[in-house]
Design an enzyme around this catalytic site. Structure first.
Site, PDB file in Angstrom:
ATOM      1  CG  ASN A  62      -1.996  -1.022   1.191  1.00 54.72           C
ATOM      2  OD1 ASN A  62      -2.725  -1.115   0.205  1.00 54.72           O
ATOM      3  ND2 ASN A  62      -2.129  -1.803   2.250  1.00 54.72           N
ATOM      4  CB  CYS A  71      -4.271  -5.549  -4.928  1.00 56.46           C
ATOM      5  SG  CYS A  71      -4.803  -3.985  -5.667  1.00 56.46           S
ATOM      6  CG  ASN A  73      -9.368  -2.124  -8.879  1.00 47.92           C
ATOM      7  OD1 ASN A  73     -10.179  -2.559  -9.690  1.00 47.92           O
ATOM      8  ND2 ASN A  73      -9.729  -1.415  -7.817  1.00 47.92           N
ATOM      9  CG  HIS A 162     -12.717  -6.331   2.310  1.00 50.30           C
ATOM     10  ND1 HIS A 162     -12.449  -5.175   1.613  1.00 50.30           N
ATOM     11  CD2 HIS A 162     -11.868  -7.275   1.813  1.00 50.30           C
ATOM     12  CE1 HIS A 162     -11.485  -5.422   0.721  1.00 50.30           C
ATOM     13  NE2 HIS A 162     -11.116  -6.685   0.839  1.00 50.30           N
ATOM     14  CD  GLU A 211      -7.899   0.298  -1.601  1.00 51.18           C
ATOM     15  OE1 GLU A 211      -6.830  -0.271  -1.324  1.00 51.18           O
ATOM     16  OE2 GLU A 211      -8.272   0.540  -2.758  1.00 51.18           O
ATOM     17  CB  CYS A 220     -11.441  -1.210  -3.244  1.00 45.10           C
ATOM     18  SG  CYS A 220     -10.680  -2.500  -2.235  1.00 45.10           S
ATOM     19  CB  THR A 222     -10.217  -7.187  -2.384  1.00 46.89           C
ATOM     20  OG1 THR A 222      -9.706  -5.915  -1.937  1.00 46.89           O
ATOM     21  CG2 THR A 222      -9.111  -7.980  -3.071  1.00 46.89           C
ATOM     22  N   GLY A 223     -12.652  -5.066  -2.435  1.00 51.37           N
ATOM     23  CA  GLY A 223     -13.768  -4.438  -1.715  1.00 51.37           C
ATOM     24  C   GLY A 223     -15.087  -4.623  -2.440  1.00 51.37           C
TER      25      GLY A 223
HETATM   26  N1  LIG Z   1      -5.578  -1.679   0.717  1.00 49.04           N
HETATM   27  C1  LIG Z   1      -5.785  -3.127   0.523  1.00 49.04           C
HETATM   28  C2  LIG Z   1      -4.923  -3.630  -0.643  1.00 49.04           C
HETATM   29  C3  LIG Z   1      -5.375  -3.066  -1.969  1.00 49.04           C
HETATM   30  C4  LIG Z   1      -6.750  -3.570  -2.311  1.00 49.04           C
HETATM   31  C5  LIG Z   1      -7.476  -2.797  -3.409  1.00 49.04           C
HETATM   32  N2  LIG Z   1      -6.713  -1.767  -4.066  1.00 49.04           N
HETATM   33  C6  LIG Z   1      -8.087  -3.753  -4.408  1.00 49.04           C
HETATM   34  O1  LIG Z   1      -8.247  -3.378  -5.581  1.00 49.04           O
HETATM   35  O2  LIG Z   1      -8.449  -4.888  -3.993  1.00 49.04           O
HETATM   36  C7  LIG Z   1      -5.348  -3.871   1.793  1.00 49.04           C
HETATM   37  O3  LIG Z   1      -4.497  -3.366   2.535  1.00 49.04           O
HETATM   38  O4  LIG Z   1      -5.883  -4.967   2.007  1.00 49.04           O
END
Ligand SMILES: N[C@H](CCC[C@H](N)C(=O)O)C(=O)O
Length: 275
Positions: A62, A71, A73, A162, A211, A220, A222-223
Site C-alpha cells: 500500500n 489486490c 484492481n 473487509h 482502503e 477497490c 477486493t472491496g
Molecule cells: N488496501 C488493501 C490492498 C489493496 C486492495 C485494493 N486496491 C483492491 O483493488 O483490492 C489492503 O491493505 O488490504
C-alpha cells in the site's frame, strides 16, 4: 528503476520487475514512490516476481508501505502487464499472491486487453481468518460505535480484511471522517478495508471505500467482491451484480464458491526513477 504506471478504475499502481527477488526496503520505496507530491504518485507499488507455483508472483505494498496480501484492481493490471510485455503468449494463466493462486482470463480484441476476469477465490467468514474480534462463524450486522455514530458491519476476507457497511445514501457520507476510525478500530487486529454501500433499485450496488493503508480510493476490487458477498449474505442482491465505484463499474459474481470479478486495466505511462 524502470516502472510502468497502471490503473484499474482509477485505483492506480506503480509496477516494477523484481525477477531476481532482491531484498530491498520495499516498504519505504513504496511510501516514497507512491507519494502524490514527492514521488510518482499511486495507491500502491506492485512487484513482478518469479513464482514456482504459478506463472509469476504479484507482491503489493500500500502507499503507506504496508504489505497487502491481495489486490483486485492491481491483479488485473498485473495480468495486462504480463500480456503486453509478451511474457506470456496466452490469455488464461495463474498468478501467485500472498493470498494464494488466482486464475486470470484476459479478453483480447485486436491484440489489446479490453477486460480481465479474475477468479478471486472464496470469501472467508470465520472471524479469526479475517481477522476480527467477534464470536460465531460469521460476522453479519455487528454493531460498532466510533465517536458520535453507530454502524453495523458485515466482515469477511477476500484474502484481505473487509468491513462492509450498508447505508441509505453514500454520496455525501463523510468517508474521510469515519473511514480511518473504523480502519484502525480495535475489533480489527490487522486493521481493515471499509466499504460504504447503498443498494440501488435496479439490483446494483454503489460503493465508496476507505482502503487500509491508503485512504479513500477511486475503486477497490477486493472491496467490490466483499460488497457483493456481504449483500448476498444479507439477501439484498442476486448472485451477480454490478458494483458502481467512484472510478467506474465492476461486474462481480458469487454462486457460493469462488468470487469472479471482471473489469478493465489500463497502462498510463512508463518511466525510470532513481531510488
Ligand atoms: N488496501 C488493501 C490492498 C489493496 C486492495 C485494493 N486496491 C483492491 O483493488 O483490492 C489492503 O491493505 O488490504
Amino acid at each position: 528503476m524502470e516502472f510502468t504506471k497502471m490503473q484499474g478504475l482509477g485505483n492506480d499502481f506503480i509496477l516494477t520487475e523484481n525477477l531476481m527477488k532482491l531484498k530491498r526496503d520495499w516498504p519505504n520505496i513504496a511510501k516514497k514512490l507512491c507519494h502524490r507530491n514527492l514521488g510518482i504518485g499511486a495507491d500502491g507499488l506492485i512487484l513482478v516476481e518469479p513464482s514456482n507455483i504459478a506463472e509469476y508472483k504479484m507482491t503489493i505494498y500500500n502507499s503507506d508501505g504496508s504489505l497487502a496480501k491481495m489486490c483486485g484492481n492491481g491483479i488485473r493490471c498485473f495480468g495486462k502487464y504480463l500480456y503486453d510485455k509478451r511474457y506470456l503468449q496466452k490469455s488464461e494463466f495463474s498468478v501467485e499472491t500472498d493470498s494464494g493462486i488466482k486464475h486470470l482470463v484476459l479478453k483480447i480484441q485486436f491484440n489489446k486487453v479490453v477486460s480481465v476476469q479474475v477468479d478471486m477465490g472464496p470469501p472467508f467468514f470465520e472471524p479469526k481468518s479475517i481477522p476480527v474480534l467477534a464470536q460465531g462463524d460469521k460476522v453479519v450486522d455487528k454493531y460498532l460505535k466510533v465517536i458520535d455514530k453507530g454502524f453495523t458491519f458485515t466482515a469477511l476476507s477476500m484474502g484481505n480484511p473487509h468491513a462492509v457497511i450498508f447505508l441509505d445514501e453514500i454520496d455525501n457520507f463523510p468517508v474521510e471522517k469515519y473511514g480511518p476510525l473504523i480502519e484502525k478500530h480495535s475489533f480489527f487486529p490487522d486493521k481493515v478495508n471499509v466499504e460504504f454501500v447503498s443498494v440501488k433499485k435496479d439490483g446494483s450496488l454503489k460503493m465508496r471505500v476507505w482502503e487500509r493503508g491508503v485512504g479513500e480510493t477511486q475503486a477497490c476490487g477486493t472491496g467490490a467482491c466483499a460488497t457483493l458477498v456481504a449483500a448476498r449474505v444479507k439477501g439484498v442482491v442476486n448472485n451477480t451484480a454490478k458494483v458502481h465505484l467512484k472510478g467506474g463499474t465492476l461486474k462481480i459474481s458469487w454462486k457460493g464458491e469462488n468470487v469472479l470479478m471482471t473489469g478493465p486495466a489500463e497502462t498510463v505511462f512508463t518511466g525510470n526513477v532513481t531510488i
